[in-house]
Design an enzyme around this catalytic site. Structure first.
Site, PDB file in Angstrom:
ATOM      1  N   LEU A 138       0.859  -1.176   0.000  1.00  0.00           N
ATOM      2  CA  LEU A 138       0.000   0.000   0.000  1.00  0.00           C
ATOM      3  C   LEU A 138       0.897   1.228   0.000  1.00  0.00           C
ATOM      4  O   LEU A 138       1.985   1.206   0.585  1.00  0.00           O
ATOM      5  CB  LEU A 138      -0.911   0.032   1.237  1.00  0.00           C
ATOM      6  CG  LEU A 138      -1.968  -1.064   1.385  1.00  0.00           C
ATOM      7  CD1 LEU A 138      -2.736  -0.864   2.689  1.00  0.00           C
ATOM      8  CD2 LEU A 138      -2.926  -1.086   0.203  1.00  0.00           C
ATOM      9  N   ASP A 139       0.439   2.301  -0.637  1.00  0.00           N
ATOM     10  CA  ASP A 139       1.194   3.550  -0.598  1.00  0.00           C
ATOM     11  C   ASP A 139       1.323   4.038   0.840  1.00  0.00           C
ATOM     12  O   ASP A 139       0.521   3.686   1.710  1.00  0.00           O
ATOM     13  CB  ASP A 139       0.499   4.620  -1.441  1.00  0.00           C
ATOM     14  CG  ASP A 139       0.454   4.260  -2.916  1.00  0.00           C
ATOM     15  OD1 ASP A 139       1.343   3.514  -3.365  1.00  0.00           O
ATOM     16  OD2 ASP A 139      -0.463   4.729  -3.614  1.00  0.00           O
ATOM     17  N   ARG A 140       2.315   4.887   1.078  1.00  0.00           N
ATOM     18  CA  ARG A 140       2.596   5.372   2.433  1.00  0.00           C
ATOM     19  C   ARG A 140       1.335   5.906   3.123  1.00  0.00           C
ATOM     20  O   ARG A 140       1.097   5.614   4.302  1.00  0.00           O
ATOM     21  CB  ARG A 140       3.663   6.464   2.385  1.00  0.00           C
ATOM     22  CG  ARG A 140       4.056   6.993   3.761  1.00  0.00           C
ATOM     23  CD  ARG A 140       4.817   8.308   3.654  1.00  0.00           C
ATOM     24  NE  ARG A 140       6.121   8.131   3.058  1.00  0.00           N
ATOM     25  CZ  ARG A 140       7.257   7.921   3.751  1.00  0.00           C
ATOM     26  NH1 ARG A 140       7.199   7.833   5.078  1.00  0.00           N
ATOM     27  NH2 ARG A 140       8.407   7.794   3.123  1.00  0.00           N
ATOM     28  N   ARG A 238      -5.673   5.570  -7.751  1.00  0.00           N
ATOM     29  CA  ARG A 238      -5.418   7.010  -7.781  1.00  0.00           C
ATOM     30  C   ARG A 238      -5.361   7.533  -9.220  1.00  0.00           C
ATOM     31  O   ARG A 238      -5.939   8.575  -9.551  1.00  0.00           O
ATOM     32  CB  ARG A 238      -4.119   7.318  -7.036  1.00  0.00           C
ATOM     33  CG  ARG A 238      -4.151   6.890  -5.578  1.00  0.00           C
ATOM     34  CD  ARG A 238      -2.771   6.915  -4.939  1.00  0.00           C
ATOM     35  NE  ARG A 238      -2.241   8.273  -4.841  1.00  0.00           N
ATOM     36  CZ  ARG A 238      -1.021   8.553  -4.417  1.00  0.00           C
ATOM     37  NH1 ARG A 238      -0.196   7.583  -4.057  1.00  0.00           N
ATOM     38  NH2 ARG A 238      -0.630   9.813  -4.341  1.00  0.00           N
TER      39      ARG A 238
END
Length: 299
Positions: A138-140, A238
């Protein structure tokens, strides 16, 4: 790593039944062993068939045999104590609920405070000699569920080739405005942005990327979406929502409104996984975090 398998040759190499096969074929085709893991077993591990040590290069197995593989695991990660939100754990896998602001594994200069560092400390504290084997990332600033394998061959089985059939993720997100249809599919290839090593764009030259969405609710000029990934490209949700003219709230990289939220409003809410080694399945949910609830429903 110390794992044991009961040999079944049904369906191996596309045949209905085989009298015997090399142990290499059994481990590669039915147990998820990658080429690299097989080499580690062959050169640095111990292989037993029915309790007796054998040579990996010449051993054969038959239905009903018991195969045990022993490979020492080490890690280059630092073990960092930190609180972890563990939602599920068994001898094969562990599911954690990741907070915002945390990387899944060390990169970009952060080598000590990632989910991998914390999980390695948890393993050591609980007497588990295991390395960090994440199945996905997962992204930060994306929150939610992360699946981590406890065995490298399981990680390989869940991430390579047809691994997608064993693993399914769902997300919730908040956008400004409304999607053109209440539910639909975004099928747009994704490629690297030519001027960035981080940003992605929709491009005919990119890799196939498919996202399914469904509108759950609308309020105050915003929409709450349920999203399911058919593919797992970097920044897929996104990029796809930005391409539709509705970037995630708080997503400054793709044009989202940051006046009310300083991170992308994206949460991995549901995870389903089937263990290809055992056939057992799990289904785990995670509550939507407070900052996203406040964003849509208010305080």
């Amino acid at each position: 790593m110390n794992v044991t398998y009961k040999v079944s040759l049904a369906g191996l190499s596309g045949e209905k039944a085989l009298a015997s096969v090399s142990v290499r074929a059994f481990l590669r085709q039915k147990c998820g062993f990658s080429h690299g893991l097989w080499r580690r077993l062959k050169w640095n591990g111990t292989l037993l068939v029915n309790g007796e040590e054998v040579r990996a290069t010449t051993a054969v197995v038959r239905d009903g045999d018991v195969v045990t593989c022993r490979i020492a695991e080490s890690s280059s990660l630092a073990a960092t104590p930190m609180p972890l939100d563990i939602r599920y754990e068994d001898e094969y896998m562990i599911v954690l609920n990741k907070p915002a602001g945390m990387l899944v594994h060390p990169t970009g200069g952060d080598y000590d405070n990632t989910l991998g560092n914390g999980l390695l400390h948890y393993y050591r504290r609980t007497g588990q000699e295991i390395d960090f084997h994440p199945v996905h990332r997962l992204d930060r600033d994306t929150t939610g569920l992360v699946l981590v394998a406890k065995q490298p061959q399981l990680q390989n089985a869940l991430t390579q080739g047809n691994g997608g059939k064993f693993f399914h993720r769902s997300y919730v997100a908040v956008i400004e405005g409304e999607m053109p249809l209440p539910a639909g599919t975004i099928d747009l290839p994704i490629a690297r942005h030519p001027d960035s090593i981080i940003q992605r764009i929709c491009s005919p030259e990119g890799q196939v990327a498919v996202t399914h969405y469904r509108t759950l609710a609308r309020r105050g000029g915003r929409s709450l979406l349920w999203l399911e990934l058919e593919t797992g490209r970097t920044h897929q949700i996104r990029v796809h929502l930005a391409a539709m003219g509705h970037p995630l709230l708080g997503d400054d990289l793709y044009g989202g409104d940051t006046s009310v939220m300083k991170r992308q409003a994206l949460h991995a809410v549901h995870l389903e996984a089937e263990n290809p080694l055992t056939g057992e399945s799990i289904s785990i949910y995670s509550d939507v975090p407070q900052d996203m609830r406040d964003l849509f429903w208010g305080h």
